[in-house]
Design an enzyme around this catalytic site. Structure first.
Site, mmCIF file in Angstrom:
data_model
loop_
_atom_site.group_PDB
_atom_site.id
_atom_site.type_symbol
_atom_site.label_atom_id
_atom_site.label_comp_id
_atom_site.label_asym_id
_atom_site.label_seq_id
_atom_site.Cartn_x
_atom_site.Cartn_y
_atom_site.Cartn_z
ATOM 1 N N ASP A 180 5.651 -3.960 -0.102
ATOM 2 C CA ASP A 180 6.677 -4.996 -0.343
ATOM 3 C C ASP A 180 8.090 -4.502 -0.021
ATOM 4 O O ASP A 180 8.911 -5.260 0.489
ATOM 5 C CB ASP A 180 6.653 -5.440 -1.817
HETATM 6 P P1 NAP Z 1 3.289 -2.314 -3.131
HETATM 7 O O1 NAP Z 1 4.016 -3.398 -2.428
HETATM 8 O O2 NAP Z 1 2.656 -2.642 -4.404
HETATM 9 O O3 NAP Z 1 2.226 -1.749 -2.104
HETATM 10 C C1 NAP Z 1 1.491 -0.616 -2.392
HETATM 11 C C2 NAP Z 1 0.544 -0.367 -1.228
HETATM 12 O O4 NAP Z 1 -0.081 0.867 -1.464
HETATM 13 C C3 NAP Z 1 -0.554 -1.416 -1.130
HETATM 14 O O5 NAP Z 1 -0.301 -2.283 -0.051
HETATM 15 C C4 NAP Z 1 -1.838 -0.595 -0.960
HETATM 16 O O6 NAP Z 1 -2.486 -0.998 0.246
HETATM 17 C C5 NAP Z 1 -1.331 0.837 -0.825
HETATM 18 N N1 NAP Z 1 -2.184 1.801 -1.490
HETATM 19 C C6 NAP Z 1 -2.741 1.733 -2.696
HETATM 20 N N2 NAP Z 1 -3.482 2.818 -2.947
HETATM 21 C C7 NAP Z 1 -3.380 3.606 -1.864
HETATM 22 C C8 NAP Z 1 -3.922 4.869 -1.518
HETATM 23 N N3 NAP Z 1 -4.720 5.561 -2.331
HETATM 24 N N4 NAP Z 1 -3.595 5.388 -0.319
HETATM 25 C C9 NAP Z 1 -2.802 4.704 0.530
HETATM 26 N N5 NAP Z 1 -2.265 3.509 0.264
HETATM 27 C C10 NAP Z 1 -2.555 2.974 -0.931
HETATM 28 O O7 NAP Z 1 4.226 -1.063 -3.417
HETATM 29 P P2 NAP Z 1 5.760 -0.861 -3.179
HETATM 30 O O8 NAP Z 1 6.125 -1.077 -1.747
HETATM 31 O O9 NAP Z 1 6.062 0.449 -3.817
HETATM 32 O O10 NAP Z 1 6.439 -2.055 -3.969
HETATM 33 C C11 NAP Z 1 6.463 -2.127 -5.396
HETATM 34 C C12 NAP Z 1 6.178 -3.539 -5.881
HETATM 35 O O11 NAP Z 1 6.118 -3.553 -7.322
HETATM 36 C C13 NAP Z 1 7.241 -4.516 -5.472
HETATM 37 O O12 NAP Z 1 6.700 -5.790 -5.257
HETATM 38 C C14 NAP Z 1 8.132 -4.560 -6.699
HETATM 39 O O13 NAP Z 1 8.916 -5.735 -6.809
HETATM 40 C C15 NAP Z 1 7.078 -4.500 -7.796
HETATM 41 N N6 NAP Z 1 7.712 -4.059 -9.046
HETATM 42 C C16 NAP Z 1 8.170 -2.799 -9.185
HETATM 43 C C17 NAP Z 1 8.853 -2.445 -10.330
HETATM 44 C C18 NAP Z 1 9.431 -1.071 -10.528
HETATM 45 O O14 NAP Z 1 10.131 -0.882 -11.516
HETATM 46 N N7 NAP Z 1 9.190 -0.144 -9.643
HETATM 47 C C19 NAP Z 1 9.042 -3.369 -11.347
HETATM 48 C C20 NAP Z 1 8.530 -4.643 -11.166
HETATM 49 C C21 NAP Z 1 7.870 -4.971 -10.013
HETATM 50 P P3 NAP Z 1 -4.072 -0.707 0.457
HETATM 51 O O15 NAP Z 1 -4.747 -1.309 -0.712
HETATM 52 O O16 NAP Z 1 -4.379 -1.359 1.740
HETATM 53 O O17 NAP Z 1 -4.221 0.771 0.516
#
Ligand code: NAP
Length: 514
Positions: free
Chosen positions: A441
């Site tokens: 994301d």
């Molecule tokens: P993300 O959008 O959740 O994407 C994580 C990606 O990691 C997934 O597409 C997944 O794809 C991949 N993945 C999972 N396990 C894996 C593995 N073992 N090896 C390789 N890839 C793996 O993560 P992000 O870009 O860090 O974004 C964070 C999200 O959380 C955002 O939408 C944000 O708004 C939300 N959020 C975060 C917080 C905070 O405080 N950090 C708070 C609220 C909301 P595959 O399954 O294809 O591997």
């Protein structure tokens, strides 16, 4: 310090020093009995005053330690020290309370029980904190936060029972504080437990129905009406109070049930702020400065964090809490027939090894794979070959604020290599390779280009503007927001499918053989 227990004394109508003057000082408290036993028979009142003043001083010191601790927590380099400083302040305040606190001339009772409860809590907290994996930290924070809310509600209930037993009515001010502490603490307890269960996968579905916000508001209103009745009556009615707590507990469940998993960190931070406010009301009730300061600090910090997270997702807090967005992988796959390019670890090794400037974008998948050490080995090898390596940190990458900072700090990545999103984005067009590891994301260009996307307006790391992009993930599955990522289909993007840790190790191996 007479002020400190003002409310209690006014409530019971007793002079806290009455009946004390005739009592030998040795019975006052464990420690002060030893220290002050000499002057006790000549001037017991002044000894109590000295104890009270000492305790007030300790409370001021503890309050300062909370504020310093919080300040230190705001940087990864000093965060551990900050945690230790605040915890030490809390420990000193607890010990000082046990030794120095008196009410109506009596020392604190049940010391053995208190120590036993503290020992159980410390062991449970220590073991769970050591065992919990980084990826499960948000649910652990939620669980601990729920305990804080539960404590505030339990204290309020106990004080009501005490007042009912004593037959003395509470003043409107005192009962308002108790009621507020009980309602907010109960919501925080049950809400945090539901958030924990959702993040832990114990509850997999979000319960939603039409008019849910109206029904939930009615439940909250009922709790407030019950609370107002208690305050208006001025009598300590334990049954009414228990009904109010039950309604507030139900509201906490109803409030969190419809919220999707992606928004849970924001909900936890919000509930954390609620726990702080509940504790602050408790502090006001007791006239206890350290409880008041601690509550205010937690309440303010939790609310600021909630606002910051919401802003980083380009959403309002109300939208996060009441729009019921944030369900995992709910959006349809909009990829259609678009093509993407898949490469091998050998291809990735060549691209990285012969680049001049590489930017790594870590995300939640890196934490899941526990690939941080492999990532650091790879970047060290690249640097050895003369490649400039930096890490681009998005504020909400991962599942909790500062998740990536903590993860990379665990692998001893120098802080100088961590670059905030705003600083790295202008450099992107000159970057040879952006290596996206388990992030999705936070690098989705739809946030910039597609007004219909749920991510529209969220600040992202502009990986798509780099010369080349390598994305390591296991599949084409979406990230937490559940939306497809246009980055994966761009001509300058190459997909390297596999577990992040395994892929990083393989690429490192290939680079060494180039
Ligand atoms: P993300 O959008 O959740 O994407 C994580 C990606 O990691 C997934 O597409 C997944 O794809 C991949 N993945 C999972 N396990 C894996 C593995 N073992 N090896 C390789 N890839 C793996 O993560 P992000 O870009 O860090 O974004 C964070 C999200 O959380 C955002 O939408 C944000 O708004 C939300 N959020 C975060 C917080 C905070 O405080 N950090 C708070 C609220 C909301 P595959 O399954 O294809 O591997």
């Amino acid at each position: 310090m007479a002020e400190t227990n003002g409310l209690l004394n006014r409530r019971s109508g007793t002079n806290r020093y009455r009946g004390f003057e005739s009592r030998p000082l040795r019975s006052i408290s464990l420690w002060s009995g030893a220290v002050f036993s000499a002057p006790v028979f000549c001037c017991p009142l002044s000894v109590v005053m000295i104890q009270d003043s000492l305790l007030a001083l300790v409370y001021v010191g503890a309050s300062v330690s909370f504020i310093i601790g919080l300040k230190l927590l705001s940087h990864p380099r000093t965060a551990r020290r900050g945690n230790a400083v605040a915890a030490a302040g809390m420990l000193v305040a607890i010990v000082a309370t046990m030794l120095l606190h008196t009410a109506d001339g009596k020392p604190l009772g049940n010391i053995a029980l208190i120590l036993a409860a503290m020992a159980v809590g410390t062991v449970a907290g220590w073991i769970s904190a050591r065992r919990v994996p980084m990826t499960a930290m948000p649910q652990m924070v939620s669980l601990f936060n729920g305990m804080g809310g539960g404590c505030a509600a339990a204290i309020a209930l106990l004080e009501t029972v005490h007042a009912a037993e004593g037959g003395s009515p509470l003043t409107p001010a005192a009962s308002s504080m108790i009621v507020a502490s009980a309602i907010i603490g109960s919501v925080s307890l049950s809400g945090s437990l539901i958030a924990f269960a959702k993040l832990q996968g114990l509850i997999e579905r979000s319960v939603r129905f039409r008019g849910q916000n109206i029904v939930n508001s009615a439940v909250l209103l009922l709790a407030i009406v019950l609370g107002s009745t208690i305050v208006a009556r001025g009598q300590s009615d334990t049954a009414l109070f228990s009904g109010m707590i039950a309604t507030a507990l139900f509201y906490g469940v109803a409030f969190v049930m419809p919220i999707g998993g992606a928004d849970m960190p924001v909900v936890i931070s919000f509930l954390n702020s609620c726990t702080g406010v509940a504790a602050a009301f408790g502090g006001l009730f007791y006239g206890n400065h350290v409880m008041l300061t601690g509550g205010i600090v937690v309440g303010a910090a939790g609310m600021l964090l909630t606002l910051l997270m919401a802003r980083a997702m380009n959403r309002s807090v109300l939208n996060v809490l009441f729009s019921h967005f944030g369900e995992t992988a709910i959006a349809a796959d909009t990829s259609g027939q678009r093509s993407m390019r898949s490469i091998t670890p050998d291809d990735a090794a060549v691209m990285l090894r012969y680049a001049r400037d590489v930017v790594i974008v870590p995300g939640y998948g890196l934490a899941v794979a526990q690939g941080q050490h492999a990532l650091v080995k790879l970047s060290t090898e690249l640097e050895r070959s003369g490649v400039r390596v930096r890490y681009a940190i998005h504020p909400v990458a991962g599942r909790m604020p500062g998740h990536m900072n903590v993860l990379l700090a665990e692998a001893n990545v120098p802080y100088e290599q961590l670059v905030e999103m705003e600083q790295i984005n202008p450099d992107m067009p000159q970057v040879d390779v952006v290596l996206v590891v388990g992030a999705n994301d936070v690098v989705n260009p739809a946030a910039r280009t597609d007004p219909s996307s749920p991510l529209w307006g969220m600040p992202i790391i502009d990986a798509d503007r780099a010369r080349n992009v390598i994305v390591i993930k296991r599949s084409m599955n979406p990230g937490y927001a559940g939306v497809d990522n246009a980055l994966f289909y761009l001509p300058n993007t190459s997909m390297l499918f596999g577990d992040a840790k395994a892929m990083l190790e393989t690429v490192l191996d290939r680079i060494k053989h180039l």
